[in-house]
Design a protein around this motif. Structure first.
Motif, PDB file in Angstrom:
ATOM      1  N   GLN A 172       7.833 -66.102  -4.010  1.00 41.20           N
ATOM      2  CA  GLN A 172       6.389 -66.017  -4.217  1.00 41.20           C
ATOM      3  C   GLN A 172       5.896 -64.574  -4.238  1.00 41.20           C
ATOM      4  O   GLN A 172       4.767 -64.330  -4.614  1.00 41.20           O
ATOM      5  CB  GLN A 172       5.674 -66.794  -3.104  1.00 41.20           C
ATOM      6  CG  GLN A 172       5.999 -68.272  -3.077  1.00 41.20           C
ATOM      7  CD  GLN A 172       5.539 -68.995  -4.317  1.00 41.20           C
ATOM      8  OE1 GLN A 172       4.520 -68.657  -4.896  1.00 41.20           O
ATOM      9  NE2 GLN A 172       6.318 -69.968  -4.756  1.00 41.20           N
ATOM     10  N   GLU A 173       6.699 -63.613  -3.839  1.00 42.60           N
ATOM     11  CA  GLU A 173       6.241 -62.245  -3.707  1.00 42.60           C
ATOM     12  C   GLU A 173       6.077 -61.538  -5.051  1.00 42.60           C
ATOM     13  O   GLU A 173       5.348 -60.575  -5.163  1.00 42.60           O
ATOM     14  CB  GLU A 173       7.207 -61.452  -2.830  1.00 42.60           C
ATOM     15  CG  GLU A 173       8.586 -61.345  -3.461  1.00 42.60           C
ATOM     16  CD  GLU A 173       9.676 -61.070  -2.480  1.00 42.60           C
ATOM     17  OE1 GLU A 173      10.549 -60.275  -2.814  1.00 42.60           O
ATOM     18  OE2 GLU A 173       9.643 -61.642  -1.390  1.00 42.60           O
ATOM     19  N   ASN A 174       6.745 -61.978  -6.075  1.00 39.17           N
ATOM     20  CA  ASN A 174       6.699 -61.343  -7.379  1.00 39.17           C
ATOM     21  C   ASN A 174       6.096 -62.286  -8.408  1.00 39.17           C
ATOM     22  O   ASN A 174       5.968 -63.484  -8.181  1.00 39.17           O
ATOM     23  CB  ASN A 174       8.109 -60.965  -7.838  1.00 39.17           C
ATOM     24  CG  ASN A 174       8.740 -59.919  -6.955  1.00 39.17           C
ATOM     25  OD1 ASN A 174       8.074 -59.014  -6.478  1.00 39.17           O
ATOM     26  ND2 ASN A 174      10.023 -60.053  -6.711  1.00 39.17           N
ATOM     27  N   GLU A 175       5.801 -61.725  -9.544  1.00 37.60           N
ATOM     28  CA  GLU A 175       5.335 -62.547 -10.655  1.00 37.60           C
ATOM     29  C   GLU A 175       6.444 -63.517 -11.060  1.00 37.60           C
ATOM     30  O   GLU A 175       7.618 -63.164 -11.073  1.00 37.60           O
ATOM     31  CB  GLU A 175       4.970 -61.651 -11.837  1.00 37.60           C
ATOM     32  CG  GLU A 175       4.357 -62.389 -12.980  1.00 37.60           C
ATOM     33  CD  GLU A 175       3.936 -61.475 -14.116  1.00 37.60           C
ATOM     34  OE1 GLU A 175       3.399 -61.997 -15.087  1.00 37.60           O
ATOM     35  OE2 GLU A 175       4.160 -60.255 -14.021  1.00 37.60           O
ATOM     36  N   GLN A 176       6.062 -64.746 -11.397  1.00 41.33           N
ATOM     37  CA  GLN A 176       7.031 -65.771 -11.763  1.00 41.33           C
ATOM     38  C   GLN A 176       7.020 -65.986 -13.267  1.00 41.33           C
ATOM     39  O   GLN A 176       5.969 -65.935 -13.898  1.00 41.33           O
ATOM     40  CB  GLN A 176       6.705 -67.079 -11.056  1.00 41.33           C
ATOM     41  CG  GLN A 176       6.781 -66.979  -9.565  1.00 41.33           C
ATOM     42  CD  GLN A 176       6.403 -68.288  -8.907  1.00 41.33           C
ATOM     43  OE1 GLN A 176       6.352 -69.322  -9.547  1.00 41.33           O
ATOM     44  NE2 GLN A 176       6.148 -68.237  -7.627  1.00 41.33           N
ATOM     45  N   PHE A 177       8.207 -66.263 -13.813  1.00 42.20           N
ATOM     46  CA  PHE A 177       8.371 -66.485 -15.236  1.00 42.20           C
ATOM     47  C   PHE A 177       9.045 -67.837 -15.441  1.00 42.20           C
ATOM     48  O   PHE A 177      10.264 -67.945 -15.333  1.00 42.20           O
ATOM     49  CB  PHE A 177       9.230 -65.377 -15.852  1.00 42.20           C
ATOM     50  CG  PHE A 177       8.728 -63.988 -15.552  1.00 42.20           C
ATOM     51  CD1 PHE A 177       7.695 -63.443 -16.289  1.00 42.20           C
ATOM     52  CD2 PHE A 177       9.278 -63.248 -14.511  1.00 42.20           C
ATOM     53  CE1 PHE A 177       7.227 -62.169 -16.016  1.00 42.20           C
ATOM     54  CE2 PHE A 177       8.816 -61.981 -14.227  1.00 42.20           C
ATOM     55  CZ  PHE A 177       7.787 -61.434 -14.982  1.00 42.20           C
ATOM     56  N   PRO A 178       8.283 -68.907 -15.740  1.00 39.70           N
ATOM     57  CA  PRO A 178       8.902 -70.214 -15.976  1.00 39.70           C
ATOM     58  C   PRO A 178       9.599 -70.240 -17.334  1.00 39.70           C
ATOM     59  O   PRO A 178       9.194 -69.543 -18.273  1.00 39.70           O
ATOM     60  CB  PRO A 178       7.724 -71.180 -15.935  1.00 39.70           C
ATOM     61  CG  PRO A 178       6.537 -70.352 -16.267  1.00 39.70           C
ATOM     62  CD  PRO A 178       6.830 -68.960 -15.800  1.00 39.70           C
ATOM     63  N   PHE A 179      10.649 -71.053 -17.429  1.00 34.41           N
ATOM     64  CA  PHE A 179      11.373 -71.157 -18.696  1.00 34.41           C
ATOM     65  C   PHE A 179      11.957 -72.551 -18.867  1.00 34.41           C
ATOM     66  O   PHE A 179      12.137 -73.297 -17.914  1.00 34.41           O
ATOM     67  CB  PHE A 179      12.483 -70.097 -18.799  1.00 34.41           C
ATOM     68  CG  PHE A 179      13.549 -70.197 -17.747  1.00 34.41           C
ATOM     69  CD1 PHE A 179      14.662 -71.007 -17.920  1.00 34.41           C
ATOM     70  CD2 PHE A 179      13.448 -69.471 -16.568  1.00 34.41           C
ATOM     71  CE1 PHE A 179      15.649 -71.088 -16.956  1.00 34.41           C
ATOM     72  CE2 PHE A 179      14.425 -69.545 -15.599  1.00 34.41           C
ATOM     73  CZ  PHE A 179      15.527 -70.350 -15.796  1.00 34.41           C
ATOM     74  N   ILE A 180      12.243 -72.887 -20.115  1.00 33.47           N
ATOM     75  CA  ILE A 180      12.990 -74.085 -20.483  1.00 33.47           C
ATOM     76  C   ILE A 180      14.142 -73.626 -21.357  1.00 33.47           C
ATOM     77  O   ILE A 180      14.097 -72.530 -21.929  1.00 33.47           O
ATOM     78  CB  ILE A 180      12.128 -75.135 -21.220  1.00 33.47           C
ATOM     79  CG1 ILE A 180      11.510 -74.532 -22.480  1.00 33.47           C
ATOM     80  CG2 ILE A 180      11.077 -75.708 -20.308  1.00 33.47           C
ATOM     81  CD1 ILE A 180      10.808 -75.539 -23.357  1.00 33.47           C
ATOM     82  N   GLY A 181      15.173 -74.453 -21.472  1.00 31.59           N
ATOM     83  CA  GLY A 181      16.298 -74.021 -22.278  1.00 31.59           C
ATOM     84  C   GLY A 181      17.278 -75.127 -22.587  1.00 31.59           C
ATOM     85  O   GLY A 181      17.147 -76.256 -22.123  1.00 31.59           O
ATOM     86  N   ALA A 182      18.255 -74.749 -23.371  1.00 34.69           N
ATOM     87  CA  ALA A 182      19.362 -75.635 -23.729  1.00 34.69           C
ATOM     88  C   ALA A 182      20.656 -74.969 -23.291  1.00 34.69           C
ATOM     89  O   ALA A 182      20.756 -73.738 -23.271  1.00 34.69           O
ATOM     90  CB  ALA A 182      19.376 -75.886 -25.225  1.00 34.69           C
ATOM     91  N   THR A 183      21.648 -75.793 -22.940  1.00 31.47           N
ATOM     92  CA  THR A 183      22.906 -75.247 -22.455  1.00 31.47           C
ATOM     93  C   THR A 183      24.088 -75.997 -23.053  1.00 31.47           C
ATOM     94  O   THR A 183      23.986 -77.179 -23.381  1.00 31.47           O
ATOM     95  CB  THR A 183      22.972 -75.285 -20.913  1.00 31.47           C
ATOM     96  OG1 THR A 183      24.125 -74.577 -20.472  1.00 31.47           O
ATOM     97  CG2 THR A 183      23.015 -76.692 -20.383  1.00 31.47           C
TER      98      THR A 183
END
Length: 165
Positions: free
Chosen positions: A19-30
């Motif tokens: 929680q201390e830093n900016e968060q970057f949500p992502f989705i993806g394929a693997t």
């Protein structure tokens, strides 16, 4: 069951991401390969599986939920990674990481077993930033399988493509 899995994924991601830093949500394929070693023999089964990923990343940490499968092997895993060496190089386009994974698996092999179990282990890899919103994840994993005789370990490589939104 699907609703529970999706709800658990989103709530857990919010809890585990720093929680201390900016968060970057992502989705993806693997796309992943697994060499599945058996306890009583020197042989192994090879499986290639595809799947989807969802996660959140800060500058230092990453939490990823992965759902993968094929006709014989299905997995659901949670991975927590520490991004390394940014203190030395700033935030480069190539970032190594080291992480831990826990998960559930279902494996069907007609002459061996049809069973459910759990796995845990480690992974390491590299995040390669292709653009400001897309990265490529190349990694190696080694997992210990529990509660599934005769399965012992799984190891292999992953190639993932993530989109940050």
């Amino acid at each position: 069951m699907l609703r529970f899995t999706l709800l658990f994924t989103f709530l857990s991601t919010m809890l585990f991401a720093q929680q201390e830093n900016e968060q970057f949500p992502f989705i993806g394929a693997t796309l992943a390969t697994h060499s599945i070693d058996l306890k009583s023999t020197t042989s192994s089964q090879n499986e290639t599986i595809a799947g989807f990923r969802y996660g959140k990343q800060t500058l230092d940490w990453r939490t990823v939920f992965t759902l993968t499968g094929n006709n014989d092997l299905q997995t659901f895993a949670m991975e927590i990674d520490k991004i390394l060496l940014d203190e030395l190089f700033g935030t480069p386009k190539l970032r190594p990481y080291l992480g831990a994974t826990v998960g559930y698996l279902h494996y069907e092999e007609s002459d061996l077993l049809d069973n459910d179990g759990f796995f845990f282990g480690g992974n390491f890899g590299f995040l390669i930033y292709a653009t400001a919103t897309i990265d490529v994840d190349l990694s190696y994993h080694y997992y210990k399988v529990s509660a599934m005789d005769p399965l012992d370990t799984m190891q292999g490589a992953n190639l993932s493509l993530h989109y940050f939104f």
